[in-house]
Design a protein around this motif. Sequence first.
Motif, PDB file in Angstrom:
ATOM      1  N   HIS A   1       4.105  -8.887 -10.507  1.00  0.00           N
ATOM      2  CA  HIS A   1       3.636 -10.053 -11.203  1.00  0.00           C
ATOM      3  C   HIS A   1       3.770 -11.007  -9.845  1.00  0.00           C
ATOM      4  CE1 HIS A   1       4.520 -13.837 -13.275  1.00  0.00           C
ATOM      5  NE2 HIS A   1       5.320 -14.209 -12.601  1.00  0.00           N
TER       6      HIS A   1
ATOM      7  N   PRO B   1      -2.193 -10.755 -15.373  1.00  0.00           N
ATOM      8  CA  PRO B   1      -1.356 -10.783 -16.203  1.00  0.00           C
ATOM      9  C   PRO B   1      -0.754  -9.338 -16.803  1.00  0.00           C
ATOM     10  CG  PRO B   1      -3.210 -11.443 -17.510  1.00  0.00           C
ATOM     11  CD  PRO B   1      -3.462 -11.389 -15.814  1.00  0.00           C
TER      12      PRO B   1
ATOM     13  N   LEU C   1       1.180  -6.993 -20.001  1.00  0.00           N
ATOM     14  CA  LEU C   1       1.844  -7.050 -21.144  1.00  0.00           C
ATOM     15  C   LEU C   1       2.698  -5.657 -21.295  1.00  0.00           C
ATOM     16  CD1 LEU C   1       1.580  -8.145 -24.279  1.00  0.00           C
ATOM     17  CD2 LEU C   1       0.028  -6.130 -24.532  1.00  0.00           C
TER      18      LEU C   1
ATOM     19  N   ARG D   1      10.071 -10.955 -20.299  1.00  0.00           N
ATOM     20  CA  ARG D   1       9.687 -12.369 -19.949  1.00  0.00           C
ATOM     21  C   ARG D   1      10.264 -12.746 -18.731  1.00  0.00           C
ATOM     22  NH1 ARG D   1       8.334 -16.926 -23.990  1.00  0.00           N
ATOM     23  NH2 ARG D   1       8.963 -15.567 -25.521  1.00  0.00           N
TER      24      ARG D   1
ATOM     25  N   GLN E   1       3.554 -11.499 -19.788  1.00  0.00           N
ATOM     26  CA  GLN E   1       2.847 -12.332 -20.639  1.00  0.00           C
ATOM     27  C   GLN E   1       2.911 -12.094 -22.160  1.00  0.00           C
ATOM     28  OE1 GLN E   1       2.467 -14.853 -18.300  1.00  0.00           O
ATOM     29  NE2 GLN E   1       0.970 -15.574 -19.640  1.00  0.00           N
ATOM     30  N   GLY E   2       3.636 -10.968 -22.392  1.00  0.00           N
ATOM     31  CA  GLY E   2       3.792 -10.736 -23.693  1.00  0.00           C
ATOM     32  C   GLY E   2       4.628  -9.406 -23.847  1.00  0.00           C
TER      33      GLY E   2
ATOM     34  N   VAL F   1      -3.412 -12.312 -24.500  1.00  0.00           N
ATOM     35  CA  VAL F   1      -3.031 -12.512 -23.099  1.00  0.00           C
ATOM     36  C   VAL F   1      -4.294 -12.684 -22.048  1.00  0.00           C
ATOM     37  CG1 VAL F   1      -1.972 -10.921 -21.030  1.00  0.00           C
ATOM     38  CG2 VAL F   1      -1.139 -11.130 -23.218  1.00  0.00           C
TER      39      VAL F   1
ATOM     40  N   GLN G   1       0.300 -16.096 -24.240  1.00  0.00           N
ATOM     41  CA  GLN G   1       1.460 -15.186 -24.479  1.00  0.00           C
ATOM     42  C   GLN G   1       1.668 -14.730 -25.644  1.00  0.00           C
ATOM     43  OE1 GLN G   1       4.954 -17.251 -22.782  1.00  0.00           O
ATOM     44  NE2 GLN G   1       4.106 -17.126 -20.768  1.00  0.00           N
TER      45      GLN G   1
END
Length: 220
Positions: A75, A82, A84, A99, A104-105, A123, A128
């Motif tokens: 990150h 992004p 997930l 999170r 992002q999810g 995403v 999100q």
Amino acid sequence: MSNPRPYAIILDDHPLVGRGMAQYLESVRPELSVRAVTTWQETLELVQVHGCPLVLVADLWLADGNCLPLLTKWHFDHPEAPWLAISADDDPATSQRVRTAGAQGFVHKQASPETFGRAVLTVLDGGQWFEAGPALGPKDSVRREWKVTAAELGLTSRQGDILILLLKGLSNKRIALTLDITESTVKEHVTAILERLRVRTRVEAIMALQGRRVVPSEIT
């Protein structure tokens, strides 16, 4: 050599699962090339050759353990890409953990393919996706231990050593003998540990730390 098509990475240490997710994602986003890999090293090699993907979909638990620290670093190193999280982990805190780490999810592995597809597309569009996992019975529940250091709990290294032994059920006397310190010193540290954890008894401390395994601060 650059990748001729925008691409995504699916990181899952079960090849059939990873390839299945990749094929499904390509079916709902045909212009996207989806690469399925099974290790973190393969992920980095793809990035080195093709540049950052549009999205990284990563299982939190690989063959060699939890990869959340690596994803946290991802990150910070690749804010333009992004990620997930996917997992079969039923710990209610998992969604918040990822999170906090910059995901992002989060999608539970028992979600439908359609849910997985919507999450990835959301995403990709800059949104999100954090959805509660499916309601599972006790027999279906899968929980894993998350490593946590004394420092992460706000404790000193010595307090961490004592907490590890305390969680194993050792008495103050046994802890003192094991660590070669006085029993009164152990009692002082135990009092401080309970205050820091905001609990009153050893039993409450054990309950508060369910799902987490305390490790020495130098181990990550």
